[in-house]
Design a protein around this motif. Structure first.
Motif, PDB file in Angstrom:
ATOM      1  N   UNK A   1       1.067  -1.163  -0.033  1.00  0.00           N
ATOM      2  CA  UNK A   1       0.214  -0.356  -0.142  1.00  0.00           C
ATOM      3  C   UNK A   1       0.746   0.923   0.019  1.00  0.00           C
ATOM      4  N   UNK A   2       0.284   2.220  -0.632  1.00  0.00           N
ATOM      5  CA  UNK A   2       0.969   3.648  -1.255  1.00  0.00           C
ATOM      6  C   UNK A   2       1.825   4.183   0.880  1.00  0.00           C
ATOM      7  N   UNK A   3       0.770   4.604   1.478  1.00  0.00           N
ATOM      8  CA  UNK A   3       0.947   4.668   2.167  1.00  0.00           C
ATOM      9  C   UNK A   3       1.943   3.815   3.766  1.00  0.00           C
ATOM     10  N   UNK A   4       2.221   2.191   3.269  1.00  0.00           N
ATOM     11  CA  UNK A   4       2.492   1.755   4.140  1.00  0.00           C
ATOM     12  C   UNK A   4       4.687   1.892   3.346  1.00  0.00           C
ATOM     13  N   UNK A   5       4.541   2.476   2.619  1.00  0.00           N
ATOM     14  CA  UNK A   5       6.509   2.496   1.649  1.00  0.00           C
ATOM     15  C   UNK A   5       6.958   3.156   2.511  1.00  0.00           C
ATOM     16  N   UNK A   6       7.070   4.544   2.695  1.00  0.00           N
ATOM     17  CA  UNK A   6       7.929   4.981   4.482  1.00  0.00           C
ATOM     18  C   UNK A   6       8.404   3.687   5.163  1.00  0.00           C
ATOM     19  N   UNK A   7       7.453   4.054   5.586  1.00  0.00           N
ATOM     20  CA  UNK A   7       7.513   2.987   6.916  1.00  0.00           C
ATOM     21  C   UNK A   7       8.751   1.176   6.772  1.00  0.00           C
ATOM     22  N   UNK A   8       8.120   0.977   5.374  1.00  0.00           N
ATOM     23  CA  UNK A   8       9.289  -0.190   5.076  1.00  0.00           C
ATOM     24  C   UNK A   8      10.523   0.106   4.333  1.00  0.00           C
TER      25      UNK A   8
END
Ligand code: GLA
Length: 400
Positions: A362-369
């Motif tokens: 999900x686009x919102x998860x990418x920075x944390x990933x």
């Protein structure tokens, strides 16, 4: 010079084109009449180690590739300069120099020689090569190089060989010049892939279909393990040989089988106890992976991203346990991605033993990933893992 003005090129592509034409002028005196072509790398979403077993694959192009600035010569002299390696080759058609297997020049010489021998290429070329695909990163830089060189020769030679034939030619070059007995997936994906689409390819018939990547709020995320792998490593050819062993076993019992693609679940079950465990596992991977590709197309078309992600993770398990081409680094990256909220599935991609993983996130998860991977991976392996999000995947062809 023909760069095609802006023509939808990104800022980094425009910078690449300018650097190439400037380098061309330095190498060859001026850049009058220079043409530019590019071919992208690929990431395989599903269908690993199936192509050389006549099976199914589902790759897509990435947003990086190999670029060539080229100009026809009136004679039969061939000059390519690699900006990345600061090396040149200079020869006459039909008098190709010997090249080291796996060196950039072996791919160039291979494509030139194939096209000269078939009689299509009759005149020379001056060219400069560069790109933003790191060699050995597992995104098919060699296929992108071969396809870009083939495109440049078509441009200057005034002939067209078409996409499927180009892919076949590049596969021959990998076999005969680089010593890698790879399948057809990588050059096919690089040459035939379209923006916004994955490419479903039947590697037996070479029938193909573009499948729209309508991922909504999800993205294809590639994580590079930082472990370089050379495809000419014997492990790849060894896996092919093991598949050949499995094939010979099934053929001795079932004469209609032409490739592991023809082995059914029922045959697998019937033969489990009378074939060596290792070729059995290799075959089980190929059989199950082909099923996953077929199921994945349906998921993509139905917009079922969760199910698609699960198939990716199952593919990874099969590659790790049955085909045994993963590595501790790749397993770690897959697990870390899958433990992140918003990631639907992950797997190693490409030949294995290093290179990259691919996830649907999900686009919102990418920075944390990306942050998690960046710090924890370095702590664990003392190497840098890099995260790439594919926003716009590219298409091979002339620029301008
Ligand atoms: C490499 C080869 C391909 C394919 C993959 C594994 O990328 O070049 O032909 O076999 O490995 O799926």
């Amino acid at each position: 010079m023909t760069t095609g003005g802006n023509n939808g090129l990104s800022a980094s592509q425009l910078a690449m084109c300018k650097a190439l034409t400037d380098a061309f002028a330095v190498q060859y005196g001026d850049c009058d009449g220079v043409q530019l072509v590019m071919a992208p790398g690929r990431v395989n979403l599903l269908g690993e180690h199936t192509d050389y077993n006549d099976g199914f694959v589902l790759p897509m192009t990435v947003d990086r590739g190999v670029y060539v600035a080229c100009r026809a010569r009136p004679d039969r002299r061939v000059r390519f300069w690699s900006r990345r390696f600061d090396e040149r080759i200079d020869f006459r058609l039909g008098e190709a120099p010997a090249t080291a297997r796996g060196a950039w020049s072996c791919y160039v010489v291979g494509v030139v020689e194939e096209l000269a021998t078939s009689g299509q290429l009759e005149r020379g070329i001056d060219a400069v090569i560069d790109g933003d695909l790191e060699p050995g990163a597992g995104l098919s830089s060699s296929a992108a190089l071969e396809v870009a060189v083939a495109l440049s020769l078509e441009r200057v030679g005034g002939f067209e060989i078409g996409g499927v034939e180009t892919a076949r030619l590049c596969k021959r070059v990998e076999h005969d010049y680089a010593g890698v007995r790879c399948g057809i997936m990588d050059p096919f994906a690089s040459r035939m892939g379209l923006s916004g689409q994955a490419l479903f390819l039947d590697c037996r018939s070479l029938d193909y279909r573009h499948v729209p990547l309508a991922l909504g709020d999800y993205r294809v995320v590639i994580i590079s393990s930082g472990v370089r792998r050379a495809l000419s490593d014997s492990a790849y050819n060894a896996r092919r040989a093991e598949c050949g062993e499995a094939l010979a076993h099934f053929q001795s019992a079932e004469p209609d089988i032409a490739a592991l693609r023809d082995v059914t679940d029922a045959m697998l079950a019937a033969h489990e106890t009378n074939i060596d465990p290792l070729p059995f596992r290799r075959c089980r991977h190929v059989v199950s992976e082909n099923r996953r590709v077929e199921a994945a197309i349906e998921c993509l078309e139905a917009g079922d991203h969760e199910a698609f992600g699960r198939l990716m993770s199952e593919s990874h398990r099969s590659l790790r346990e049955d085909f045994e081409v993963s590595s501790v680094e790749l397993d770690w990256l897959v697990d870390a991605a899958n433990e992140t909220d918003g990631v639907l599935g992950s797997r190693m991609t490409g030949a294995g033993f290093g290179g990259c993983t691919v996830s649907i996130a999900h686009v919102d998860s990418i920075p944390a990933l990306a942050a998690r991977i960046a710090s924890a991976y370095a702590g664990q392996f003392n190497r840098r893992a890099r995260t790439f999000v594919i926003e716009t995947n590219l298409e091979a062809g002339p620029l301008g």
